[in-house]
Design a protein around this motif. Structure first.
Motif, PDB file in Angstrom:
ATOM      1  N   ARG A  84     -59.967 -45.946 -13.412  1.00  0.00           N
ATOM      2  CA  ARG A  84     -59.951 -45.085 -12.226  1.00  0.00           C
ATOM      3  C   ARG A  84     -59.335 -43.743 -12.603  1.00  0.00           C
ATOM      4  N   TYR A  85     -60.130 -42.683 -12.450  1.00  0.00           N
ATOM      5  CA  TYR A  85     -59.631 -41.326 -12.659  1.00  0.00           C
ATOM      6  C   TYR A  85     -59.747 -40.562 -11.362  1.00  0.00           C
ATOM      7  N   VAL A  86     -58.807 -39.645 -11.119  1.00  0.00           N
ATOM      8  CA  VAL A  86     -58.788 -38.900  -9.873  1.00  0.00           C
ATOM      9  C   VAL A  86     -58.913 -37.416 -10.178  1.00  0.00           C
ATOM     10  N   LEU A  87     -60.048 -36.836  -9.749  1.00  0.00           N
ATOM     11  CA  LEU A  87     -60.312 -35.404  -9.901  1.00  0.00           C
ATOM     12  C   LEU A  87     -59.721 -34.687  -8.695  1.00  0.00           C
ATOM     13  N   ASP A  88     -58.901 -33.664  -8.935  1.00  0.00           N
ATOM     14  CA  ASP A  88     -58.364 -32.857  -7.838  1.00  0.00           C
ATOM     15  C   ASP A  88     -59.459 -31.921  -7.352  1.00  0.00           C
ATOM     16  N   ALA A 133     -49.821 -31.713 -16.613  1.00  0.00           N
ATOM     17  CA  ALA A 133     -49.886 -31.891 -15.161  1.00  0.00           C
ATOM     18  C   ALA A 133     -48.637 -32.612 -14.647  1.00  0.00           C
ATOM     19  N   ILE A 134     -48.207 -33.642 -15.363  1.00  0.00           N
ATOM     20  CA  ILE A 134     -47.006 -34.383 -14.967  1.00  0.00           C
ATOM     21  C   ILE A 134     -45.776 -33.488 -15.051  1.00  0.00           C
ATOM     22  N   LYS A 135     -45.711 -32.678 -16.082  1.00  0.00           N
ATOM     23  CA  LYS A 135     -44.566 -31.782 -16.234  1.00  0.00           C
ATOM     24  C   LYS A 135     -44.501 -30.770 -15.076  1.00  0.00           C
ATOM     25  N   LEU A 136     -45.671 -30.284 -14.640  1.00  0.00           N
ATOM     26  CA  LEU A 136     -45.711 -29.323 -13.540  1.00  0.00           C
ATOM     27  C   LEU A 136     -45.450 -29.975 -12.185  1.00  0.00           C
ATOM     28  N   ASP A 137     -45.843 -31.242 -12.042  1.00  0.00           N
ATOM     29  CA  ASP A 137     -45.663 -31.939 -10.766  1.00  0.00           C
ATOM     30  C   ASP A 137     -45.386 -33.414 -11.036  1.00  0.00           C
ATOM     31  N   PRO A 138     -44.126 -33.751 -11.339  1.00  0.00           N
ATOM     32  CA  PRO A 138     -43.799 -35.131 -11.700  1.00  0.00           C
ATOM     33  C   PRO A 138     -43.930 -36.125 -10.551  1.00  0.00           C
ATOM     34  N   ASP A 139     -44.182 -35.653  -9.332  1.00  0.00           N
ATOM     35  CA  ASP A 139     -44.345 -36.550  -8.188  1.00  0.00           C
ATOM     36  C   ASP A 139     -45.810 -36.831  -7.859  1.00  0.00           C
ATOM     37  N   HIS A 140     -46.728 -36.431  -8.722  1.00  0.00           N
ATOM     38  CA  HIS A 140     -48.154 -36.674  -8.502  1.00  0.00           C
ATOM     39  C   HIS A 140     -48.559 -37.967  -9.219  1.00  0.00           C
ATOM     40  N   GLU A 142     -51.281 -39.740  -9.376  1.00  0.00           N
ATOM     41  CA  GLU A 142     -52.579 -39.829 -10.040  1.00  0.00           C
ATOM     42  C   GLU A 142     -52.548 -39.295 -11.469  1.00  0.00           C
ATOM     43  N   SER A 143     -51.688 -38.328 -11.748  1.00  0.00           N
ATOM     44  CA  SER A 143     -51.598 -37.805 -13.120  1.00  0.00           C
ATOM     45  C   SER A 143     -51.091 -38.885 -14.079  1.00  0.00           C
ATOM     46  N   ASP A 175     -46.298 -50.855  -7.615  1.00  0.00           N
ATOM     47  CA  ASP A 175     -47.338 -50.869  -6.597  1.00  0.00           C
ATOM     48  C   ASP A 175     -48.592 -51.505  -7.190  1.00  0.00           C
ATOM     49  N   ALA A 176     -49.665 -51.555  -6.418  1.00  0.00           N
ATOM     50  CA  ALA A 176     -50.889 -52.232  -6.865  1.00  0.00           C
ATOM     51  C   ALA A 176     -51.466 -51.582  -8.126  1.00  0.00           C
ATOM     52  N   MET A 177     -51.473 -50.256  -8.172  1.00  0.00           N
ATOM     53  CA  MET A 177     -52.052 -49.574  -9.333  1.00  0.00           C
ATOM     54  C   MET A 177     -51.218 -49.823 -10.584  1.00  0.00           C
ATOM     55  N   SER A 178     -49.900 -49.760 -10.460  1.00  0.00           N
ATOM     56  CA  SER A 178     -49.072 -50.009 -11.647  1.00  0.00           C
ATOM     57  C   SER A 178     -49.222 -51.456 -12.102  1.00  0.00           C
ATOM     58  N   SER A 179     -49.328 -52.385 -11.158  1.00  0.00           N
ATOM     59  CA  SER A 179     -49.526 -53.787 -11.540  1.00  0.00           C
ATOM     60  C   SER A 179     -50.842 -53.967 -12.282  1.00  0.00           C
ATOM     61  N   MET A 180     -51.893 -53.322 -11.782  1.00  0.00           N
ATOM     62  CA  MET A 180     -53.193 -53.420 -12.447  1.00  0.00           C
ATOM     63  C   MET A 180     -53.125 -52.846 -13.861  1.00  0.00           C
ATOM     64  N   LEU A 181     -52.570 -51.651 -13.984  1.00  0.00           N
ATOM     65  CA  LEU A 181     -52.514 -51.005 -15.295  1.00  0.00           C
ATOM     66  C   LEU A 181     -51.623 -51.784 -16.262  1.00  0.00           C
TER      67      LEU A 181
END
Length: 187
Positions: A84-88, A133-140, A142-143, A175-181
């Motif tokens: 799963r990838y998320v395009l902004d 992206a994480i460095k610019l916005d560590p609360d995102h 999807e990155s 959460d569900a995504m972290s469990s899956m990954l």
């Protein structure tokens, strides 16, 4: 005079956001290099998390095209599920204002070896963009997902595990995504 400068600045912002939108359209059309040019041009003026996330996805898109070529040549590229990838789709500003399968040592076919190197290089560039992206916005969230998925595509489960268990879960909790990954990294 100040009002004219502000109006000129706002028009420039509107013009620049068109570049971001063109990048989205090029990405959807699978013209990943064109999309990267639009995002990079936009990012020179507005270096935002959304830009680096999407630049990373252009590299992933290209890598997936290379992956398809390798599969058509009989290479084993691992499990067939899609990450799963998320395009902004918004620029983040207001307009008003690999080595899997075959043999571990690599293929003897020079074309396949080159495709594998291309895929590895594209995934490395994607990872660097997601890290920015994480460095610019560590609360995102999807990155982090995009970075971990890229490591998984590159057959680097330990790095994916580190992103999720070492960074994501510590910041956001399980959460569900972290469990899956995390489950995929154990595969």
């Amino acid at each position: 005079n100040r009002a004219a400068r502000i109006q000129t600045y706002l028009k420039e912002i509107a013009n620049q956001t068109v570049l971001f939108d063109l990048g989205i359209q090029a990405h959807v059309a699978r013209r990943y290099r064109d999309a990267r040019i639009f995002f990079n041009t936009f990012g020179r003026e507005f270096p935002r998390r959304e830009v680096h996330n999407n630049i990373g996805l252009t590299y992933v898109g290209e890598a997936m095209e290379v992956r398809k070529k390798l599969i058509t040549r009989g290479e084993n590229m691992g499990p067939g599920f899609m990450f799963r990838y998320v395009l902004d789709d918004e620029p983040g500003i207001k307009k008003e204002r690999i080595q899997r399968g075959g043999t571990r040592g690599g293929s003897l076919d020079p074309q396949i070896s080159q495709l594998r190197k291309d895929m590895e290089s594209l995934l490395t560039e994607a990872g660097l963009s997601f890290e920015r992206a994480i460095k610019l916005d560590p609360d995102h969230r999807e990155s982090y997902w995009n970075l971990a998925s890229t490591y998984l595509l590159a057959d680097n489960a330990p790095a994916a595990y580190g992103v999720i268990a070492g960074n994501y879960v510590k910041r956001f909790g399980q959460d569900a995504m972290s469990s899956m990954l995390l489950g995929i990294t154990a595969y």
